[in-house]
Scaffold this motif. Structure first.
Motif, PDB file in Angstrom:
ATOM      1  N   ALA A 399       0.812  -1.222   0.000  1.00  0.00           N
ATOM      2  CA  ALA A 399       0.000   0.000   0.000  1.00  0.00           C
ATOM      3  C   ALA A 399       0.838   1.261   0.000  1.00  0.00           C
ATOM      4  CB  ALA A 399      -0.932  -0.013   1.206  1.00  0.00           C
ATOM      5  N   ALA A 400       1.975   1.246   0.684  1.00  0.00           N
ATOM      6  CA  ALA A 400       2.783   2.460   0.809  1.00  0.00           C
ATOM      7  C   ALA A 400       3.287   2.964  -0.530  1.00  0.00           C
ATOM      8  CB  ALA A 400       3.968   2.208   1.743  1.00  0.00           C
ATOM      9  N   TYR A 401       3.398   2.078  -1.521  1.00  0.00           N
ATOM     10  CA  TYR A 401       3.930   2.469  -2.817  1.00  0.00           C
ATOM     11  C   TYR A 401       2.842   2.849  -3.820  1.00  0.00           C
ATOM     12  CZ  TYR A 401       8.644   1.359  -1.407  1.00  0.00           C
ATOM     13  OH  TYR A 401       9.868   1.374  -0.773  1.00  0.00           O
ATOM     14  N   SER A 402       1.606   2.828  -3.395  1.00  0.00           N
ATOM     15  CA  SER A 402       0.517   3.280  -4.268  1.00  0.00           C
ATOM     16  C   SER A 402      -0.463   4.176  -3.527  1.00  0.00           C
ATOM     17  CB  SER A 402      -0.224   2.075  -4.869  1.00  0.00           C
ATOM     18  OG  SER A 402      -0.654   1.186  -3.871  1.00  0.00           O
ATOM     19  N   ALA A 403      -0.075   4.603  -2.333  1.00  0.00           N
ATOM     20  CA  ALA A 403      -0.967   5.410  -1.503  1.00  0.00           C
ATOM     21  C   ALA A 403      -0.568   6.876  -1.534  1.00  0.00           C
ATOM     22  CB  ALA A 403      -0.930   4.902  -0.058  1.00  0.00           C
ATOM     23  N   GLY A 404      -1.544   7.732  -1.203  1.00  0.00           N
ATOM     24  CA  GLY A 404      -1.271   9.148  -1.017  1.00  0.00           C
ATOM     25  C   GLY A 404      -1.470   9.969  -2.269  1.00  0.00           C
ATOM     26  N   ASP A 405      -1.297  11.287  -2.111  1.00  0.00           N
ATOM     27  CA  ASP A 405      -1.372  12.207  -3.236  1.00  0.00           C
ATOM     28  C   ASP A 405      -0.391  13.350  -3.010  1.00  0.00           C
ATOM     29  OD1 ASP A 405      -2.829  14.762  -2.220  1.00  0.00           O
ATOM     30  OD2 ASP A 405      -4.045  13.114  -1.456  1.00  0.00           O
ATOM     31  N   TYR A 406      -0.125  14.102  -4.068  1.00  0.00           N
ATOM     32  CA  TYR A 406       0.909  15.133  -4.030  1.00  0.00           C
ATOM     33  C   TYR A 406       0.518  16.321  -3.159  1.00  0.00           C
ATOM     34  CZ  TYR A 406       4.616  18.170  -5.811  1.00  0.00           C
ATOM     35  OH  TYR A 406       5.711  18.989  -5.921  1.00  0.00           O
ATOM     36  N   ARG A 407      -0.756  16.528  -2.945  1.00  0.00           N
ATOM     37  CA  ARG A 407      -1.210  17.710  -2.211  1.00  0.00           C
ATOM     38  C   ARG A 407      -1.158  17.549  -0.704  1.00  0.00           C
ATOM     39  NH1 ARG A 407      -4.382  16.882  -6.592  1.00  0.00           N
ATOM     40  NH2 ARG A 407      -4.570  18.568  -8.112  1.00  0.00           N
ATOM     41  N   THR A 408      -1.189  16.317  -0.217  1.00  0.00           N
ATOM     42  CA  THR A 408      -1.341  16.096   1.217  1.00  0.00           C
ATOM     43  C   THR A 408      -0.272  15.149   1.731  1.00  0.00           C
ATOM     44  OG1 THR A 408      -3.741  16.326   0.952  1.00  0.00           O
ATOM     45  CG2 THR A 408      -2.939  15.398   3.034  1.00  0.00           C
ATOM     46  N   PHE A 409       0.499  15.611   2.705  1.00  0.00           N
ATOM     47  CA  PHE A 409       1.538  14.768   3.293  1.00  0.00           C
ATOM     48  C   PHE A 409       0.924  13.585   4.044  1.00  0.00           C
ATOM     49  CE2 PHE A 409       4.060  13.472   6.939  1.00  0.00           C
ATOM     50  CZ  PHE A 409       5.259  13.140   6.328  1.00  0.00           C
ATOM     51  N   SER A 410       1.605  12.439   3.973  1.00  0.00           N
ATOM     52  CA  SER A 410       1.162  11.261   4.714  1.00  0.00           C
ATOM     53  C   SER A 410       2.360  10.412   5.115  1.00  0.00           C
ATOM     54  CB  SER A 410       0.211  10.416   3.856  1.00  0.00           C
ATOM     55  OG  SER A 410      -0.054   9.175   4.478  1.00  0.00           O
ATOM     56  N   TRP A 411       2.403  10.010   6.358  1.00  0.00           N
ATOM     57  CA  TRP A 411       3.440   9.089   6.830  1.00  0.00           C
ATOM     58  C   TRP A 411       3.208   7.674   6.311  1.00  0.00           C
ATOM     59  CZ3 TRP A 411       8.029  10.253   8.464  1.00  0.00           C
ATOM     60  CH2 TRP A 411       8.268  11.409   9.197  1.00  0.00           C
ATOM     61  N   SER A 413       2.765   7.009   3.082  1.00  0.00           N
ATOM     62  CA  SER A 413       3.145   7.022   1.672  1.00  0.00           C
ATOM     63  C   SER A 413       4.669   6.956   1.523  1.00  0.00           C
ATOM     64  CB  SER A 413       2.629   8.299   1.001  1.00  0.00           C
ATOM     65  OG  SER A 413       3.267   8.518  -0.232  1.00  0.00           O
ATOM     66  N   ALA A 414       5.147   6.000   0.731  1.00  0.00           N
ATOM     67  CA  ALA A 414       6.589   5.900   0.488  1.00  0.00           C
ATOM     68  C   ALA A 414       7.118   7.169  -0.177  1.00  0.00           C
ATOM     69  CB  ALA A 414       6.891   4.678  -0.369  1.00  0.00           C
ATOM     70  N   PHE A 415       6.343   7.757  -1.071  1.00  0.00           N
ATOM     71  CA  PHE A 415       6.765   8.991  -1.735  1.00  0.00           C
ATOM     72  C   PHE A 415       7.043  10.084  -0.710  1.00  0.00           C
ATOM     73  CE2 PHE A 415       5.502  13.195  -3.340  1.00  0.00           C
ATOM     74  CZ  PHE A 415       6.371  13.341  -4.404  1.00  0.00           C
ATOM     75  N   TRP A 416       6.131  10.279   0.231  1.00  0.00           N
ATOM     76  CA  TRP A 416       6.298  11.357   1.199  1.00  0.00           C
ATOM     77  C   TRP A 416       7.403  11.045   2.206  1.00  0.00           C
ATOM     78  CZ3 TRP A 416       5.312  16.014   0.335  1.00  0.00           C
ATOM     79  CH2 TRP A 416       4.203  16.390  -0.435  1.00  0.00           C
ATOM     80  N   VAL A 417       7.528   9.803   2.604  1.00  0.00           N
ATOM     81  CA  VAL A 417       8.586   9.452   3.549  1.00  0.00           C
ATOM     82  C   VAL A 417       9.958   9.652   2.906  1.00  0.00           C
ATOM     83  CG1 VAL A 417       9.643   7.508   4.771  1.00  0.00           C
ATOM     84  CG2 VAL A 417       7.195   7.903   4.961  1.00  0.00           C
ATOM     85  N   MET A 418      10.108   9.228   1.655  1.00  0.00           N
ATOM     86  CA  MET A 418      11.373   9.463   0.956  1.00  0.00           C
ATOM     87  C   MET A 418      11.648  10.970   0.834  1.00  0.00           C
ATOM     88  SD  MET A 418      12.648   6.437   0.069  1.00  0.00           S
ATOM     89  CE  MET A 418      12.121   4.730  -0.143  1.00  0.00           C
ATOM     90  N   ASN A 419      10.612  11.746   0.592  1.00  0.00           N
ATOM     91  CA  ASN A 419      10.788  13.195   0.458  1.00  0.00           C
ATOM     92  C   ASN A 419      11.159  13.867   1.767  1.00  0.00           C
ATOM     93  OD1 ASN A 419      10.174  14.901  -2.141  1.00  0.00           O
ATOM     94  ND2 ASN A 419       9.013  12.992  -2.343  1.00  0.00           N
ATOM     95  N   VAL A 420      10.667  13.353   2.870  1.00  0.00           N
ATOM     96  CA  VAL A 420      11.088  13.895   4.168  1.00  0.00           C
ATOM     97  C   VAL A 420      12.599  13.749   4.309  1.00  0.00           C
ATOM     98  CG1 VAL A 420      11.012  13.552   6.657  1.00  0.00           C
ATOM     99  CG2 VAL A 420       8.896  13.554   5.342  1.00  0.00           C
ATOM    100  N   VAL A 421      13.106  12.557   4.025  1.00  0.00           N
ATOM    101  CA  VAL A 421      14.537  12.313   4.144  1.00  0.00           C
ATOM    102  C   VAL A 421      15.313  13.201   3.171  1.00  0.00           C
ATOM    103  CG1 VAL A 421      16.363  10.606   3.798  1.00  0.00           C
ATOM    104  CG2 VAL A 421      14.265   9.972   5.018  1.00  0.00           C
TER     105      VAL A 421
END
Length: 543
Positions: A399-411, A413-421
């Motif tokens: 799920a983490a690799y297909s979850a979330g959207d660009y407008r809203t941060f989510s812990w 979502s793999a995309f957002w977690v990678m972006n935090v780092v």
């Protein structure tokens, strides 16, 4: 499989801020004899401020008369409908169940040839081809036939196309708003060689009598003659790039050919490739279309190439005043900037902060299709993220690799977690990147080390129980991706805790002053003579 479904993949279109440029991507293509394990490799980084999600498109059988929606991955707009194929193949990422793999970079080309009415944008075209092709050569033919039938709506492209045995690059461009179809040429990558393409046409002259290694549209030359792009009486051999991409000037070479040069200089250091062509020097020699690496490359080697910022060269983006006090390769867009009315350009590396994702497609003749085809995937910038393997036979995705959207941060979502780092790292690169590289090397080294054992077990299962093999690889892929995701969540949290308020905590959790490098301090002192020199002797203070 009945019903209509969407053609979807990753949101991956970007704009390169250079005159005449377009979608910003980088592909490395490596032949099977140029890799340590006989893999054919295609890399693809798509640099755009959109959140990509890894999706799986199942194949199936389709009834006569069934149609399919034509959609790109940039929006939910339906461009039209076309007849569905009787049989389609499962696609995961940009690899299908028969180990056909693709990547792309947009090259722009002559603007007067663009046809925005064409039904197929490059993204929808790639998905259609992957659903229908069992070999790379078949994929090349499908690119041509689908565009002739339905029209091509994007600007010029270079496609990377591979199967378990061979790899190709295919350059194509539309015929203008009044004609359907494309003109194109495809070059087979030597089995012991590699090539790179990065938003700039690479193919110039080519033989007309070598179908084993060169394929092309029957009118690729005659169309150029008709349009006045090539004069056969000139005595010069026909050049695809000169005919259809005549505007690759110094700025485009700086932004695009530099990525080719940096891969070549690292893969074949013995050849001492000059930087003159990519720096725009008059009369400089272009880089060859193909090179042979000094030694066979591993998947790990290619991962490292995708993390390049010109390190160790005069253009090292982690050095100098432009890298800031922490030696960061981050350069805010636009790529072209102005100071006192004069234009300048940042360097354009392979590994870019605005990357939506980076993939390495791996295909192998020595393994059954169920096991041999996979994509190593990471959201965001490869230099601060972590690759994890997804086999095309996987029946579901984490799920983490297909979850979330660009407008809203989510812990979640793999995309957002990678972006935090990545975003924490960009700001204090020299202090934080060592921690990120430890996590990268530990995770990826473990995955690469265990890969042969996992695949040996899966291949044995595939010979007797394919369903069980699929389940095995699904569980493995999901669990490894979840482990990477959780490691990066923990890494993000630990980075915030360790690097806080300008201090770095030591092994005992005590905050230590971090300061700046002497080279940066020297720059500061020299830029403001006398400003930082108080009168008298400076003693130790606790101010």
């Amino acid at each position: 499989m009945k019903g209509m479904r969407r053609l979807v993949a990753w949101a991956i279109l970007g704009a390169l801020a250079v005159p005449g440029s377009a979608s910003a991507c980088t592909n490395i293509v490596v032949g099977r004899k140029a890799t340590k394990d006989g893999s054919v490799l295609i890399t693809y980084t798509s640099d755009i401020a959109i959140m990509p999600r890894l999706l799986r498109v199942p194949g199936g059988s389709h009834a006569a008369g069934e149609t399919v929606e034509v959609k790109g991955w940039e929006s939910d707009d339906v461009r039209g409908r076309i007849p569905q194929a009787a049989i389609t193949y499962t696609v995961l990422g940009l690899v299908n169940e028969h180990q056909v793999s693709m990547g792309e970079t947009t090259t722009g080309g002559r603007r007067e040839l663009r046809d925005r009415k064409g039904l197929l944008d490059y993204d929808a075209l790639m998905l259609l081809v992957l659903e229908r092709a069992k070999t790379a050569r078949e994929a090349i033919g499908l690119v041509d036939s689908l565009c002739r039938e339905h029209g091509y709506g994007s600007s010029a492209e270079t496609f990377s196309i591979a199967d378990r045995n061979e790899a190709w690059i295919m350059e194509l461009i539309n015929k203008g708003p009044d004609r359907k179809g494309i003109v194109w040429v495809a070059a087979r990558v030597p089995d012991d060689g590699l090539t790179v393409h990065a938003n700039m046409s690479r193919i110039t002259t080519f033989p007309l009598d070598d179908p084993e290694n060169w394929l092309f549209a029957k009118d690729v030359i005659s169309f150029a003659v008709e349009k006045g792009y090539y004069d056969p009486k000139s005595g010069k051999p026909f050049s695809y790039r000169d005919a259809y991409h005549p505007d690759h000037g110094p700025s485009a070479r700086r932004a695009c050919a530099g990525r080719v040069w940096s891969v070549y200089r690292r893969a074949a250091p013995s050849r001492s490739f000059s930087d003159a062509w990519f720096r725009g020097e008059a009369g400089a020699e272009d880089y060859p279309l193909f090179i042979r690496p000094d030694r066979p490359l591993s998947v790990g080697d290619v991962m490292a190439l995708m993390r390049d910022h010109f390190e160790g060269t005069p253009y090292d983006m982690t050095k100098g005043a432009d890298a800031g006090p922490f030696g960061s390769p981050l350069r805010l867009r636009p790529l072209v900037f102005r100071v006192d009315g004069k234009e300048y350009m940042w360097e354009r590396p392979i590994s870019a902060p605005h990357a939506g994702f980076t993939i390495i497609n791996q295909t192998r003749a020595g393994l059954p299709d169920l096991v041999g085809g996979l994509t190593w995937f990471t959201p965001d910038d490869a230099s601060t993220s972590c690759f994890t393997p997804f086999y095309t036979s996987m029946e579901s995705l984490p799920a983490a690799y297909s979850a979330g959207d660009y407008r809203t941060f989510s812990w979640q979502s793999a995309f957002w977690v990678m972006n935090v780092v990545s975003n924490v790292t960009y700001d204090r690169w020299s202090h934080i990147i060592p921690d990120v590289r430890v996590a990268q090397s530990e995770q990826e080294a473990t995955l690469l080390k265990i890969q042969p054992a996992i695949e040996e077990a899966a291949a044995k299962l595939a010979a007797t129980d394919p369903a069980l093999a699929r389940s095995f690889l699904t569980n493995y892929g999901r669990s490894t991706a979840e482990a990477v995701f959780q490691r990066w969540r923990s890494l993000a949290e630990s980075l915030f805790a360790k690097h806080v308020d300008g201090y770095i905590k030591d092994a005992d959790g005590e905050a230590q002053e971090a300061g700046y490098s002497e080279s940066w301090l020297r720059h500061v002192v020299e830029s403001h003579p006398g400003r930082f020199s108080p009168p008298g002797k400076i003693g130790l203070t606790d101010y």
